[in-house]
Design an enzyme around this catalytic site. Structure first.
Site, PDB file in Angstrom:
ATOM      1  N   LYS A  51       0.834  -1.204   0.000  1.00  0.00           N
ATOM      2  CA  LYS A  51       0.000   0.000   0.000  1.00  0.00           C
ATOM      3  C   LYS A  51       0.871   1.256   0.000  1.00  0.00           C
ATOM      4  CE  LYS A  51      -3.705  -2.450   2.462  1.00  0.00           C
ATOM      5  NZ  LYS A  51      -4.398  -2.639   3.747  1.00  0.00           N
ATOM      6  N   GLN A  95      -3.911  -1.259  10.085  1.00  0.00           N
ATOM      7  CA  GLN A  95      -3.906  -2.586   9.470  1.00  0.00           C
ATOM      8  C   GLN A  95      -4.438  -3.631  10.448  1.00  0.00           C
ATOM      9  OE1 GLN A  95      -3.220  -3.166   6.253  1.00  0.00           O
ATOM     10  NE2 GLN A  95      -3.563  -5.362   6.437  1.00  0.00           N
ATOM     11  N   ASP A 118     -10.692   3.074   5.026  1.00  0.00           N
ATOM     12  CA  ASP A 118     -11.050   1.651   4.956  1.00  0.00           C
ATOM     13  C   ASP A 118     -12.566   1.444   4.931  1.00  0.00           C
ATOM     14  OD1 ASP A 118      -9.006  -0.309   4.820  1.00  0.00           O
ATOM     15  OD2 ASP A 118      -8.375   0.146   6.872  1.00  0.00           O
TER      16      ASP A 118
END
Ligand code: GUN
Length: 280
Positions: A51, A95, A118
């Protein structure tokens, strides 16, 4: 049989994003994305590195917070609060999974929902459930973009979603429902999975179990999307027995090169959205 080429579409989307970032920078705005990685889960490290690299490719400024596995929930929330207040940071990504002693729910709720690239925050999940999304979870969002690219209209289709997790199964079901599909969600307590999957016009699997979906479970001419990622003999494989299933379907995503690259492209897309809702 047509391969749904997520890699190729992700390259196309990234080049569009790169151009938008260039224009924003001319106006003096640099999109910023902060990553937080707690602990040393090897897969998570790989994902965050991928990412970060994608941000570099398109000109998004990224900050990486690597925190030890002993980090307390309070310490993590402090870092999130600091990033919530930092104007250079438009998006925040924690994460997952987190170490067991940290509550995923409390961490996600600590993120400013306007920076929740997200789409995991209850505000964003709630907006999606109401059919009025702000940030949408990247993996299912990427799958919807793939359908759009290949002119696959989900309206009125019978979709079977295998897997009901918060990252893919649940938001995917809501997106499909919002788009007019008839959605059936299957999970570990589902009885006779095959009887369900065989009826699907579109079958999506997000479980992480190699060869869960075999040829006898798939209808002739179905569309199959494989979100699974597992390692077998040092090779990355999905949930679908690709070799045999691909022979009877109309469309299928490969692993790797299908859904994975789309997830990252949509994260960059959501980061641009986080800039737009604040600055433009
Ligand atoms: N872990 C697995 N997939 C994801 C994702 O899309 N976002 C985050 N933050 N963690 C993940």
């Amino acid at each position: 049989m047509v391969i749904l080429d997520g890699k190729a579409l992700s390259v196309k989307i990234k080049s569009q994003i790169k151009e938008e970032v260039r224009v924003l920078k001319e106006k003096g705005i640099t999109p910023g994305l902060a990553f937080i990685l707690v602990g040393d889960n090897p897969a998570s490290q790989v994902y965050v590195n991928m990412k970060t690299k994608a941000c570099e490719e398109v000109g998004i400024y990224s900050i990486n917070h690597r925190m030890p596995k002993e980090t307390t929930e309070k310490e993590l929330i402090e870092v999130i609060k600091m990033l919530n207040d930092n104007p250079m940071v438009h998006g925040i990504l924690v994460q997952l999974p987190l170490p067991k002693h940290i509550s995923e729910e409390r961490i996600i709720e600590a993120i400013d929902y306007k920076k929740d690239v997200d789409g995991f925050h209850p505000y964003n999940m709630g907006r999606l459930a109401r059919g009025n999304p702000l940030f949408s979870s990247c993996t299912p969002f990427g799958i919807m973009k793939l359908f759009e690219e290949y002119a696959i209209d989900v309206k009125g289709k019978d979709v079977v979603m295998v897997g009901a997790g918060n990252i893919t199964g649940k938001p995917m079901s809501l997106m499909l429902l919002n788009a007019g599909a008839t959605v059936q969600v299957c999970h570990i307590y589902t009885q006779d999975l095959k009887e369900k999957t065989k009826r699907a016009d579109i079958l999506i699997s997000a479980v992480g179990k190699p060869k869960l979906i075999t040829e006898d479970m798939v209808k002739e001419g179905a569309i199959v999307v494989d979100v699974g990622i597992s390692r077998v003999d040092n090779k990355v494989v999905g949930d679908v027995d690709f070799e045999n299933v691909s022979k009877k379907v109309s469309y299928i995503t490969p692993v790797p090169g299908g859904v994975g690259p789309m997830t990252i492209a949509m994260l960059l897309y959501n980061t641009l959205l986080s800039v737009k809702i604040r600055e433009v």
